[in-house]
Design an enzyme around this catalytic site. Structure first.
Site, short mmCIF file in Angstrom:
data_model
loop_
_atom_site.label_atom_id
_atom_site.label_comp_id
_atom_site.label_asym_id
_atom_site.label_seq_id
_atom_site.Cartn_x
_atom_site.Cartn_y
_atom_site.Cartn_z
N LEU A 123 -1.53 -7.82 -38.30
CA LEU A 123 -2.09 -6.83 -37.31
C LEU A 123 -3.13 -7.43 -36.44
CD1 LEU A 123 -2.29 -4.20 -35.27
CD2 LEU A 123 -3.51 -3.18 -37.28
N GLU A 361 -9.05 -3.52 -43.38
CA GLU A 361 -8.36 -2.15 -43.26
C GLU A 361 -8.83 -1.25 -42.48
OE1 GLU A 361 -5.17 -1.08 -45.96
OE2 GLU A 361 -5.18 -3.08 -46.71
#
Ligand code: COS
Length: 378
Positions: A123, A361
């Protein structure tokens, strides 16, 4: 939270494995930075590589609470092995389990869940980290193929992964609606690697840059529908936050265990440190924080397992457990004094590994945004 007998038996089994097999190697792994291939193999044998995935897809057929316990117990002795497990299970395996069609599950989920293949999740980009919708990697449709161009950065297990789920935009003007999720396999034409990062901690974990230059993948590698990618990734991260909370909790517990052991075996003015009220106060504070973190992590896992909303609780678990774990690791060093900053004791490793739990994260600031939006609305 009181665990069921079955969860406790599982905890004992994973703890035994972690203490007997991983703990003796954790210091060397940190020193050499070698990836723990042997532990990946052992975790696969013990059915730990996809604890929550049904058996028909190669998993252990258990739930998120079991999975959180596994990550916590492994993180308690080795953050590097713990982050591999969390990234593989939550980020590599989950998007295919959640959004893959049956053919994709047969092709990728089963070998990933069995630990025969390594999974990863792309990502973050050089210019898109916290703002996940700002993805610059582009995708163009070309007959029965997609062509990807761009780069991903700070990707856990990126350069060793067999299967990577990435985001790319069809049209940046469309914002998150223009983002899709794709499976890229190792060896895809036009797919290469930049450098692996040298990091503060988690030295036995690999953090890579991925480069896509006219990278060609088949149309069958789209997950869900075009435009679904942002939501698939957000929902993947919701679950991932529980596992990073569990890892942060495990590392914090490891620091507390080390501080307790040191305070009982080392003396000041002829008396064990554990007899000192100031040391007792620190131990009590660390233990209370760690227990509160455990409750948040287990609660978020139990909510997810019950099919109830858990977005806020997962963000709280990650935010609180990483904050509590950092505080515990810091206090554990204080209890060790100068010995705490040497590599004779594991606490300097714990604090370096734990720092990454506050950032990876989704930073603590991102978790607070998620929590606040859940309470206040957007
Ligand atoms: N779970 C499920 N869906 C979510 C979601 C979540 N946690 N967060 C947002 N969505 C959905 C929203 O519901 C919205 O869909 P609708 O328009 O249909 O309602 C859509 O996604 C866009 O949401 P929003 O406008 O809130 O997105 P933003 O661009 O404002 O971003 C944050 C929201 C900041 C929360 C997001 O960018 C984020 O989580 N960033 C951190 C990413 C991260 O953790 N990176 C670390 C590296 S990855 S290992």
């Amino acid at each position: 939270m009181i665990l069921s007998d079955a969860h406790r038996q599982f905890q004992t089994k994973v703890r035994d494995f972690a203490e007997k097999e991983i703990a003796p190697c954790a210091r060397d792994l940190d020193r050499t930075g070698e990836f723990p291939w042997n532990f990946v193999k052992r975790m696969a044998e013990l059915k730990l590589t996809a604890v929550y995935v049904p058996e028909k897809y190669g998993g252990a057929g258990l739930d998120t609470l079991y999975y959180s316990i596994a990550v916590e117990e492994i993180g308690r002795v080795c953050g590097s092995t713990g982050i591999f497990l969390a990234a593989h299970s939550s980020l590599g395996v989950f998007p295919i389990f959640y959004a893959g069609n049956e053919e994709q599950k047969q092709k990728w989920l089963i070998p990933l869940a069995k630990g025969e293949k390594i999974g990863s999740f792309g990502l973050t980009e050089p210019e898109a980290g916290s703002d996940a919708a700002a993805t610059k990697t582009t995708v163009k449709s070309d007959g029965d193929k997609y062509i990807l161009n761009g780069a991903k950065r700070f990707i856990t297990s990126g350069s060793i992964a067999d299967v990577i789920i990435i985001t790319a935009t069809h049209d940046p003007a469309k914002g998150y609606h223009g983002i899709s999720a794709f499976v890229v396999e190792k060896g895809a034409p036009g797919f290469s690697y930049g450098k692996d990062e040298e990091k503060l901690g988690l030295h036995g974990s690999i953090t890579s840059e991925l480069i896509f230059e006219d990278c060609v993948i088949p149309k069958e590698n789209l997950l869900g529908q075009e435009g679904d990618g942002f939501k698939i990734f957000m929902e993947t991260l919701d679950g991932g936050r529980i596992s990073i909370g569990a890892l942060a909790l495990g590392i914090g517990q490891g620091a507390l265990d080390a501080a307790v052991s040191f305070s009982k075996t080392h003396k000041k003015s002829g008396k064990p440190l554990s007899k000192s009220q100031s040391i007792q106060s620190m131990i009590a504070e660390m233990a209370t924080d760690i227990e509160a973190a455990r409750l948040l992590v287990y609660q978020a896992a139990a909510l997810k397992d019950a099919g109830l909303p858990f977005v806020k609780e997962a963000a709280m678990a990650k935010y609180y457990a990483s904050t509590a774990g950092m505080k515990a690791a810091n206090m554990a060093i204080d209890i060790h004094g100068l010995l705490g900053i040497t590599d004779t004791y594991p606490v300097e490793r714990f604090i370096r590994d734990e720092k990454l739990m506050e950032i990876g994260e989704g930073t603590s600031e991102i978790q607070k945004i998620v929590i606040a939006r859940q309470i206040l609305g957007k």
